[in-house]
Motif scaffolding. Structure first.
Motif, mmCIF file in Angstrom:
data_model
loop_
_atom_site.group_PDB
_atom_site.id
_atom_site.type_symbol
_atom_site.label_atom_id
_atom_site.label_comp_id
_atom_site.label_asym_id
_atom_site.label_seq_id
_atom_site.Cartn_x
_atom_site.Cartn_y
_atom_site.Cartn_z
ATOM 1 N N TYR A 130 44.998 31.433 49.726
ATOM 2 C CA TYR A 130 44.606 31.514 48.318
ATOM 3 C C TYR A 130 45.824 31.325 47.422
ATOM 4 O O TYR A 130 46.866 31.934 47.626
ATOM 5 N N ASN A 131 45.660 30.452 46.408
ATOM 6 C CA ASN A 131 46.737 30.158 45.477
ATOM 7 C C ASN A 131 46.206 30.358 44.057
ATOM 8 O O ASN A 131 45.378 29.580 43.578
ATOM 9 N N GLU A 132 46.682 31.385 43.392
ATOM 10 C CA GLU A 132 46.222 31.727 42.048
ATOM 11 C C GLU A 132 46.417 30.576 41.068
ATOM 12 O O GLU A 132 45.657 30.429 40.111
ATOM 13 N N GLU A 133 47.408 29.736 41.283
ATOM 14 C CA GLU A 133 47.670 28.605 40.391
ATOM 15 C C GLU A 133 46.514 27.594 40.399
ATOM 16 O O GLU A 133 46.415 26.774 39.488
ATOM 17 N N GLN A 134 45.651 27.645 41.406
ATOM 18 C CA GLN A 134 44.512 26.734 41.509
ATOM 19 C C GLN A 134 43.233 27.312 40.881
ATOM 20 O O GLN A 134 42.179 26.693 40.951
ATOM 21 N N ASP A 135 43.327 28.494 40.268
ATOM 22 C CA ASP A 135 42.148 29.107 39.649
ATOM 23 C C ASP A 135 41.654 28.273 38.478
ATOM 24 O O ASP A 135 42.440 27.879 37.606
ATOM 25 N N LEU A 136 40.347 28.031 38.447
ATOM 26 C CA LEU A 136 39.708 27.389 37.301
ATOM 27 C C LEU A 136 39.372 28.456 36.267
ATOM 28 O O LEU A 136 39.707 28.330 35.093
ATOM 29 N N VAL A 137 38.693 29.510 36.709
ATOM 30 C CA VAL A 137 38.364 30.633 35.840
ATOM 31 C C VAL A 137 38.455 31.929 36.625
ATOM 32 O O VAL A 137 38.349 31.938 37.852
ATOM 33 N N ARG A 138 38.619 33.004 35.863
ATOM 34 C CA ARG A 138 38.692 34.353 36.417
ATOM 35 C C ARG A 138 38.064 35.283 35.394
ATOM 36 O O ARG A 138 38.363 35.179 34.213
ATOM 37 N N PHE A 139 37.183 36.171 35.844
ATOM 38 C CA PHE A 139 36.552 37.114 34.931
ATOM 39 C C PHE A 139 36.090 38.328 35.713
ATOM 40 O O PHE A 139 36.056 38.313 36.937
ATOM 41 N N GLU A 140 35.752 39.397 34.984
ATOM 42 C CA GLU A 140 35.294 40.629 35.630
ATOM 43 C C GLU A 140 33.830 40.882 35.328
ATOM 44 O O GLU A 140 33.342 40.556 34.240
ATOM 45 N N VAL A 141 33.154 41.458 36.327
ATOM 46 C CA VAL A 141 31.763 41.893 36.167
ATOM 47 C C VAL A 141 31.641 43.301 36.740
ATOM 48 O O VAL A 141 32.376 43.676 37.652
ATOM 49 N N PRO A 142 30.717 44.092 36.193
ATOM 50 C CA PRO A 142 30.579 45.474 36.674
ATOM 51 C C PRO A 142 29.908 45.542 38.043
ATOM 52 O O PRO A 142 29.158 44.663 38.444
ATOM 53 N N VAL A 143 30.172 46.644 38.735
ATOM 54 C CA VAL A 143 29.520 46.934 40.020
ATOM 55 C C VAL A 143 28.219 47.680 39.727
ATOM 56 O O VAL A 143 28.189 48.586 38.903
ATOM 57 N N ASN A 144 27.155 47.258 40.394
ATOM 58 C CA ASN A 144 25.860 47.933 40.295
ATOM 59 C C ASN A 144 25.445 48.390 41.685
ATOM 60 O O ASN A 144 26.012 47.952 42.687
ATOM 61 N N LYS A 145 24.446 49.245 41.726
ATOM 62 C CA LYS A 145 23.892 49.717 43.011
ATOM 63 C C LYS A 145 22.603 48.975 43.302
ATOM 64 O O LYS A 145 21.764 48.795 42.429
#
Length: 184
Positions: A130-145
């Motif tokens: 994995y190479n972070e420099e190749q990221d197109l997008v990055r975002f966070e989403v909440p954890v659900n049950k």
């Protein structure tokens, strides 16, 4: 007569070797984490996710000591090869613009939220390269049950109340990534 008997034994040995080799090859094809694929179509836009489906088999899915998907570390989001997502037209995922293409889908699980990563480097085994420099997008989403327990890691598209989401479900953890398809 010795040559004849030796030839017969050689033939039996060859047949046994061929039969064993065929069984060994078949066993290699049957991965403990089988391949899964889900698709979704909205008008002319097609989305597809291809992923390995690991099973819990008595193990902890997520946690600091998890051998499957440790908290705080980049995960291939499945098993075997890194999970891949393909979209044929521009979409928004959790408000982030994603242009048409195929991307590796990595995640960083955490107790309250997950970081979702679409990475331009495809065809990887796991997240080892994995190479972070190749990221197109990055975002966070909440954890659900999840209301039910999922033994195999499951990816699905869900369409509730006219909204579409890509769901990642394992054990009793449910991650929902909202997707907005652009109308043509």
């Amino acid at each position: 007569m010795k040559k004849f008997i030796t030839s017969i034994f050689a033939c039996f040995a060859l047949i046994a070797f061929i039969n064993f080799d065929a069984k060994a090859q078949e066993a290699l094809k049957q991965k403990p984490s089988p391949l899964g694929m889900v698709t979704f179509t909205f008008e002319d836009t097609y989305a597809k996710v291809t992923y390995g489906r690991p099973h819990l088999r008595g193990r902890e899915a997520f946690g600091e000591n998890s051998e499957l998907a440790p908290l705080g570390k980049v995960w291939r989001t499945g098993a075997n090869e890194a999970t891949e997502i393909t979209v044929t037209d521009t979409v928004e995922m959790a408000g982030k613009m994603v242009v048409p293409g195929t991307y590796s889908l990595f995640t960083i699980p955490d107790a309250k939220s997950w970081t979702i990563i679409l990475n331009k480097d495809v065809g990887q085994w796991g997240a080892y390269e994995y190479n972070e420099e190749q990221d197109l997008v990055r975002f966070e989403v909440p954890v659900n049950k999840s209301e039910e327990m999922y033994e195999p890691f499951t990816v699905r598209f869900d369409q509730a109340n006219g909204d579409v989401s890509l769901q990642l479900i394992w054990a009793n953890t449910l991650i929902s990534i909202p997707i907005e398809f652009m109308e043509n």
